[in-house]
Design a protein around this motif. Sequence first.
Motif, PDB file in Angstrom:
ATOM      1  N   HIS A 105       0.790  -1.228   0.000  1.00 39.84           N
ATOM      2  CA  HIS A 105       0.000   0.000   0.000  1.00 39.84           C
ATOM      3  C   HIS A 105       0.827   1.285   0.000  1.00 39.84           C
ATOM      4  O   HIS A 105       0.255   2.360  -0.115  1.00 39.84           O
ATOM      5  CB  HIS A 105      -0.944   0.017   1.209  1.00 39.84           C
ATOM      6  N   VAL A 106       2.113   1.193   0.151  1.00 43.75           N
ATOM      7  CA  VAL A 106       2.958   2.382   0.174  1.00 43.75           C
ATOM      8  C   VAL A 106       3.501   2.626  -1.228  1.00 43.75           C
ATOM      9  O   VAL A 106       3.949   1.703  -1.905  1.00 43.75           O
ATOM     10  CB  VAL A 106       4.128   2.217   1.183  1.00 43.75           C
ATOM     11  N   THR A 107       3.440   3.883  -1.663  1.00 42.75           N
ATOM     12  CA  THR A 107       4.012   4.252  -2.960  1.00 42.75           C
ATOM     13  C   THR A 107       5.432   4.755  -2.728  1.00 42.75           C
ATOM     14  O   THR A 107       5.636   5.780  -2.080  1.00 42.75           O
ATOM     15  CB  THR A 107       3.169   5.355  -3.619  1.00 42.75           C
ATOM     16  N   TRP A 108       6.395   4.030  -3.233  1.00 45.10           N
ATOM     17  CA  TRP A 108       7.794   4.393  -3.066  1.00 45.10           C
ATOM     18  C   TRP A 108       8.236   5.264  -4.219  1.00 45.10           C
ATOM     19  O   TRP A 108       7.812   5.087  -5.354  1.00 45.10           O
ATOM     20  CB  TRP A 108       8.660   3.134  -2.998  1.00 45.10           C
ATOM     21  N   THR A 109       9.109   6.221  -3.935  1.00 43.21           N
ATOM     22  CA  THR A 109       9.633   7.067  -5.013  1.00 43.21           C
ATOM     23  C   THR A 109      10.609   6.270  -5.862  1.00 43.21           C
ATOM     24  O   THR A 109      11.203   5.294  -5.409  1.00 43.21           O
ATOM     25  CB  THR A 109      10.356   8.300  -4.458  1.00 43.21           C
ATOM     26  N   THR A 110      10.788   6.736  -7.082  1.00 39.75           N
ATOM     27  CA  THR A 110      11.750   6.064  -7.964  1.00 39.75           C
ATOM     28  C   THR A 110      13.164   6.433  -7.524  1.00 39.75           C
ATOM     29  O   THR A 110      13.385   7.422  -6.814  1.00 39.75           O
ATOM     30  CB  THR A 110      11.543   6.503  -9.428  1.00 39.75           C
TER      31      THR A 110
END
Length: 65
Positions: A18-23
């Motif tokens: 559920h966590v959106t990680w940065t590129t």
Amino acid sequence: MAGIVNYISESYNELRNHVTWTTWPEAQRLTIIVAVFSIIFSLAIWGVDTVFSSIIEQYFEWIKS
């Protein structure tokens, strides 16, 4: 003990799904921005500290005289 295991399991699931990680390129860019602003801010604080130290030193020299 089951509560702790359940908490760790749910936390892992949350981080995994559920966590959106940065590129990686964006993380590098943001790290550079933070480093530059940290250096600028520390130099500004050093400059203000140097000026105030000189002013206080002159003040005490003036009082001694």
